[in-house]
Design a protein around this motif. Structure first.
Motif, PDB file in Angstrom:
ATOM      1  N   ASN A   1       1.263  -1.245  -0.192  1.00 14.76           N
ATOM      2  CA  ASN A   1      -0.006  -0.081   0.074  1.00 14.76           C
ATOM      3  C   ASN A   1       1.404   1.101  -0.004  1.00 14.76           C
ATOM      4  O   ASN A   1       2.754   1.013   0.298  1.00 14.76           O
TER       5      ASN A   1
ATOM      6  N   ARG B   1       0.922   3.757   1.629  1.00 14.97           N
ATOM      7  CA  ARG B   1       1.509   4.210   3.447  1.00 14.97           C
ATOM      8  C   ARG B   1       2.827   3.182   3.902  1.00 14.97           C
ATOM      9  O   ARG B   1       3.661   3.545   4.742  1.00 14.97           O
TER      10      ARG B   1
ATOM     11  N   CYS C   1      -6.483  -3.530   3.928  1.00 20.92           N
ATOM     12  CA  CYS C   1      -6.321  -2.243   3.322  1.00 20.92           C
ATOM     13  C   CYS C   1      -7.400  -0.824   2.074  1.00 20.92           C
ATOM     14  O   CYS C   1      -8.037  -0.305   2.829  1.00 20.92           O
TER      15      CYS C   1
ATOM     16  N   LEU D   1     -10.911   8.414  -8.391  1.00 23.80           N
ATOM     17  CA  LEU D   1      -9.488   8.946  -9.015  1.00 23.80           C
ATOM     18  C   LEU D   1      -8.625   8.131  -8.920  1.00 23.80           C
ATOM     19  O   LEU D   1      -7.572   7.411  -8.317  1.00 23.80           O
TER      20      LEU D   1
ATOM     21  N   THR E   1      -5.689   4.894 -10.650  1.00 24.39           N
ATOM     22  CA  THR E   1      -6.244   3.700 -10.915  1.00 24.39           C
ATOM     23  C   THR E   1      -5.018   2.758  -9.328  1.00 24.39           C
ATOM     24  O   THR E   1      -4.532   2.009 -10.247  1.00 24.39           O
TER      25      THR E   1
ATOM     26  N   GLY F   1      -5.109   0.990  -5.777  1.00 25.52           N
ATOM     27  CA  GLY F   1      -5.380  -0.358  -5.367  1.00 25.52           C
ATOM     28  C   GLY F   1      -7.500   0.695  -4.861  1.00 25.52           C
ATOM     29  O   GLY F   1      -7.886  -0.325  -4.805  1.00 25.52           O
ATOM     30  N   VAL F   2      -6.996   1.347  -3.993  1.00 21.19           N
ATOM     31  CA  VAL F   2      -8.423   1.943  -3.498  1.00 21.19           C
ATOM     32  C   VAL F   2      -9.444   2.316  -4.608  1.00 21.19           C
ATOM     33  O   VAL F   2     -10.748   2.067  -4.493  1.00 21.19           O
ATOM     34  N   SER F   3      -8.676   2.835  -5.247  1.00 20.45           N
ATOM     35  CA  SER F   3      -9.799   3.981  -6.368  1.00 20.45           C
ATOM     36  C   SER F   3     -10.562   2.367  -7.163  1.00 20.45           C
ATOM     37  O   SER F   3     -11.852   2.657  -7.640  1.00 20.45           O
TER      38      SER F   3
ATOM     39  N   THR G   1     -11.114   8.796 -13.768  1.00 20.84           N
ATOM     40  CA  THR G   1     -10.261   9.561 -13.962  1.00 20.84           C
ATOM     41  C   THR G   1      -8.736   8.413 -13.437  1.00 20.84           C
ATOM     42  O   THR G   1      -8.424   7.636 -13.127  1.00 20.84           O
TER      43      THR G   1
ATOM     44  N   LYS H   1      -4.662   2.906 -19.378  1.00 15.63           N
ATOM     45  CA  LYS H   1      -5.364   2.995 -18.283  1.00 15.63           C
ATOM     46  C   LYS H   1      -6.831   2.888 -18.114  1.00 15.63           C
ATOM     47  O   LYS H   1      -7.664   2.748 -17.674  1.00 15.63           O
TER      48      LYS H   1
ATOM     49  N   VAL I   1      -8.618  10.080  -2.912  1.00 12.55           N
ATOM     50  CA  VAL I   1      -7.742   9.840  -3.130  1.00 12.55           C
ATOM     51  C   VAL I   1      -6.223  10.214  -3.074  1.00 12.55           C
ATOM     52  O   VAL I   1      -5.067   9.913  -3.092  1.00 12.55           O
TER      53      VAL I   1
ATOM     54  N   THR J   1      -5.399  18.160  -5.343  1.00 14.16           N
ATOM     55  CA  THR J   1      -6.884  17.047  -6.605  1.00 14.16           C
ATOM     56  C   THR J   1      -8.185  17.575  -5.953  1.00 14.16           C
ATOM     57  O   THR J   1      -9.173  17.323  -6.594  1.00 14.16           O
TER      58      THR J   1
ATOM     59  N   ALA K   1      -2.297  10.695  -3.021  1.00 14.81           N
ATOM     60  CA  ALA K   1      -1.293  10.303  -3.970  1.00 14.81           C
ATOM     61  C   ALA K   1      -0.752  11.383  -4.832  1.00 14.81           C
ATOM     62  O   ALA K   1      -0.014  10.926  -5.179  1.00 14.81           O
TER      63      ALA K   1
ATOM     64  N   THR L   1     -10.117   6.209   7.814  1.00 18.00           N
ATOM     65  CA  THR L   1      -9.215   5.639   8.210  1.00 18.00           C
ATOM     66  C   THR L   1      -9.437   4.357   8.120  1.00 18.00           C
ATOM     67  O   THR L   1      -9.831   3.407   9.260  1.00 18.00           O
TER      68      THR L   1
ATOM     69  N   GLY M   1       4.665   4.624 -10.278  1.00 18.23           N
ATOM     70  CA  GLY M   1       3.294   4.469 -10.269  1.00 18.23           C
ATOM     71  C   GLY M   1       2.593   4.398 -12.334  1.00 18.23           C
ATOM     72  O   GLY M   1       2.014   4.075 -12.308  1.00 18.23           O
TER      73      GLY M   1
ATOM     74  N   HIS N   1       1.587   0.675 -12.141  1.00 18.12           N
ATOM     75  CA  HIS N   1       1.043  -0.085 -11.863  1.00 18.12           C
ATOM     76  C   HIS N   1      -0.781   0.503 -11.957  1.00 18.12           C
ATOM     77  O   HIS N   1      -1.031   1.705 -11.688  1.00 18.12           O
TER      78      HIS N   1
HETATM   79  N1  NAP Z   1      -7.545   6.628   4.869  1.00 24.78           N
HETATM   80  C1  NAP Z   1      -7.492   5.798   4.500  1.00 24.78           C
HETATM   81  O1  NAP Z   1      -7.979   4.502   5.640  1.00 24.78           O
HETATM   82  C2  NAP Z   1      -6.476   5.194   3.352  1.00 24.78           C
HETATM   83  C3  NAP Z   1      -6.262   3.667   3.131  1.00 24.78           C
HETATM   84  C4  NAP Z   1      -5.805   3.390   1.776  1.00 24.78           C
HETATM   85  C5  NAP Z   1      -5.082   4.039   1.063  1.00 24.78           C
HETATM   86  N2  NAP Z   1      -5.345   5.865   1.301  1.00 24.78           N
HETATM   87  C6  NAP Z   1      -4.609   6.625   0.779  1.00 24.78           C
HETATM   88  O2  NAP Z   1      -5.164   6.147  -0.946  1.00 24.78           O
HETATM   89  C7  NAP Z   1      -4.211   7.123  -1.319  1.00 24.78           C
HETATM   90  C8  NAP Z   1      -3.890   6.146  -2.735  1.00 24.78           C
HETATM   91  O3  NAP Z   1      -4.063   4.661  -2.044  1.00 24.78           O
HETATM   92  P1  NAP Z   1      -3.733   3.906  -2.850  1.00 24.78           P
HETATM   93  O4  NAP Z   1      -3.423   2.370  -1.623  1.00 24.78           O
HETATM   94  O5  NAP Z   1      -4.599   3.225  -3.962  1.00 24.78           O
HETATM   95  O6  NAP Z   1      -2.013   3.917  -4.447  1.00 24.78           O
HETATM   96  P2  NAP Z   1      -1.660   3.718  -4.997  1.00 24.78           P
HETATM   97  O7  NAP Z   1      -2.523   2.047  -5.238  1.00 24.78           O
HETATM   98  O8  NAP Z   1      -0.536   3.659  -4.884  1.00 24.78           O
HETATM   99  O9  NAP Z   1      -1.772   3.974  -6.320  1.00 24.78           O
HETATM  100  C9  NAP Z   1      -1.898   5.528  -6.335  1.00 24.78           C
HETATM  101  C10 NAP Z   1      -2.719   6.451  -8.105  1.00 24.78           C
HETATM  102  O10 NAP Z   1      -3.214   7.516  -7.771  1.00 24.78           O
HETATM  103  C11 NAP Z   1      -3.568   7.643  -8.713  1.00 24.78           C
HETATM  104  N3  NAP Z   1      -3.079   9.407  -8.547  1.00 24.78           N
HETATM  105  C12 NAP Z   1      -1.350  10.094  -8.331  1.00 24.78           C
HETATM  106  N4  NAP Z   1      -1.365  11.314  -8.938  1.00 24.78           N
HETATM  107  C13 NAP Z   1      -2.687  11.462  -9.057  1.00 24.78           C
HETATM  108  C14 NAP Z   1      -3.537  12.989  -9.443  1.00 24.78           C
HETATM  109  N5  NAP Z   1      -3.200  13.614  -9.448  1.00 24.78           N
HETATM  110  N6  NAP Z   1      -4.916  12.768  -9.376  1.00 24.78           N
HETATM  111  C15 NAP Z   1      -5.799  11.153  -9.976  1.00 24.78           C
HETATM  112  N7  NAP Z   1      -4.952  10.339  -9.599  1.00 24.78           N
HETATM  113  C16 NAP Z   1      -3.968  10.423  -9.467  1.00 24.78           C
HETATM  114  C17 NAP Z   1      -2.371   6.722  -9.816  1.00 24.78           C
HETATM  115  O11 NAP Z   1      -3.430   6.641 -10.785  1.00 24.78           O
HETATM  116  P3  NAP Z   1      -3.028   6.665 -12.635  1.00 24.78           P
HETATM  117  O12 NAP Z   1      -1.464   6.390 -12.647  1.00 24.78           O
HETATM  118  O13 NAP Z   1      -4.278   6.304 -13.037  1.00 24.78           O
HETATM  119  O14 NAP Z   1      -2.620   8.258 -12.222  1.00 24.78           O
HETATM  120  C18 NAP Z   1      -2.092   6.269  -8.911  1.00 24.78           C
HETATM  121  O15 NAP Z   1      -1.446   4.965  -9.998  1.00 24.78           O
HETATM  122  C19 NAP Z   1      -3.061   7.080  -0.866  1.00 24.78           C
HETATM  123  O16 NAP Z   1      -2.309   8.915  -0.729  1.00 24.78           O
HETATM  124  C20 NAP Z   1      -3.058   6.109   0.599  1.00 24.78           C
HETATM  125  O17 NAP Z   1      -1.899   6.488   1.329  1.00 24.78           O
HETATM  126  C21 NAP Z   1      -5.147   6.385   2.478  1.00 24.78           C
END
Ligand code: NAP
Length: 338
Positions: A43, A45, A144, A168, A170, A172-174, A191, A197, A237, A242, A262, A286, A328, A330
């Protein structure tokens, strides 16, 4: 007592201080289970922990998400049996309902030891059952990213058929949010940063896609796609970079799930006027509770939802997996085979 392979973060943290080692594995106490981990996932984090952005104790075993098989159960354990497929919980202290932030103090992968290891002995609150028919790699994507998306779309969002959900990027969360929103009967706008993608998002069920690089005013594009109304739910995210466009994209009275940063967290501002004018409901997330995870597992089984796994790396190549995540490239989840 047996010894098991594990990866450790040595301080000062950094990818070159992510080292293989061994840990002692104890027999389970009365309310504990011993799990043979077969997979973990990365993840955003975890990346911050291994690179030292989030502080960690010397020797910490990283990764919050683990999945495997129960190999021994304590004398007082009910609900788990040897051979069960299980998946870890992000907040072992959060069973259901309200919880104080101070109680969420033992998440695996930081501050507590995580699952970049072969075996773990933990109290039963650290695991739930895994979805039937899932591989361990698939289950390891859920802790997560899956539960966070579930919390945003279902527990907090209560997305209804016909509503519009904006996701927003691609990560894991989105992608989980997209799948849960489609299962709830919503229209999904997604997006991403590249044509390839965006195509994959449509294959996964996105109704409309927008390239946020080519169209920096993507909030207005969402308004156009929704006949001027805006999205009922935004799964936010990206963070402070954003958020302004997400608020433009939102419908009056809409729900914004504040999840991550992100796109960077070097600024920390809240556009006040539009939040007030549109009567927006900002609800931060969270991850979620054990109840959220169990509800999500049941829904995954009912709808046949499969997680999107991008690539798998063996445990000893964990630093390479983090390097890859950082590029990025993935689409969905990066998993670790143990
Ligand atoms: N609060 C919580 O409970 C919680 C839990 C999980 C994750 N999070 C947070 O949520 C975020 C995403 O987590 P994740 O695990 O899904 O991350 P991830 O798998 O690493 O994915 C990050 C994605 O963010 C996208 N991104 C980056 N800049 C962007 C932008 N300007 N506009 C739109 N998309 C953008 C990219 O997608 P593209 O390549 O398609 O552009 C990238 O693949 C992180 O900040 C993480 O820390 C929070």
């Amino acid at each position: 007592m047996k010894r098991a392979r594990a990866m450790h973060i040595r301080q000062p943290a950094g990818l070159d201080h992510l080292e293989p080692g061994e840990v002692d594995v104890g027999s389970p106490g009365p309310d504990e289970i011993l799990v043979r981990l077969h997979a973990a996932s990365l993840n955003f984090r975890d990346d911050l922990v291994v690179r030292g952005v989030f502080p960690a104790k010397d020797g910490l075993i990283p990764l919050s998400d683990g999945a495997g098989e129960v190999v021994e159960v304590g004398s007082a354990v009910s609900g788990f049996a040897v051979g069960d497929a299980v998946v870890s919980t992000f907040h072992p202290n959060w069973r259901d309902g309200h919880v104080e932030r101070a109680e969420l103090n033992n998440s695996p992968g930081g501050p507590a030891d995580g699952y970049a290891c072969e075996f773990a002995t933990r109290s039963v609150s650290h695991f739930t059952r895994a979805p039937a028919g899932y591989t361990h790699a698939e289950s390891a994507t859920l802790t997560c990213a899956g539960v966070t998306a579930w919390r945003a779309v279902v527990t907090d969002g209560q997305v209804r058929p016909g509503e519009t959900v904006l996701v927003l990027g691609t990560g894991g969360v989105s992608l989980f949010a997209l799948q849960f929103a489609k299962a709830a009967g919503a229209t999904v706008i997604a997006t991403s940063s590249s044509r390839e993608k965006l195509d994959r998002l449509q294959e996964l069920g996105a109704d409309h896609v927008i390239n946020y690089r080519e169209n920096p005013n993507w909030g207005a594009a969402v308004l156009e796609l929704t006949g001027g109304l805006g999205a009922d739910h935004v799964i936010e995210v990206g963070g402070p970079h954003t958020l302004p466009q997400s608020l433009v994209a939102a419908r009056t009275g809409g729900h914004i799930a504040i999840i991550g940063a992100a796109a960077g967290f070097d600024i920390d501002t809240m556009p006040f006027a539009i939040v007030q004018a549109k009567r927006l409901r900002l609800q931060a997330v969270t991850v979620g509770s054990r109840r959220d995870q169990l509800d999500m597992v049941r829904a995954i089984e009912a709808h046949g939802i499969r997680p999107v796994i991008d690539r798998s790396f063996p445990l000893e190549k964990l630093p390479d997996a983090f390097d890859y995540l950082k590029t990025g490239q993935h689409f969905g989840k990066v998993v670790i085979a143990i």
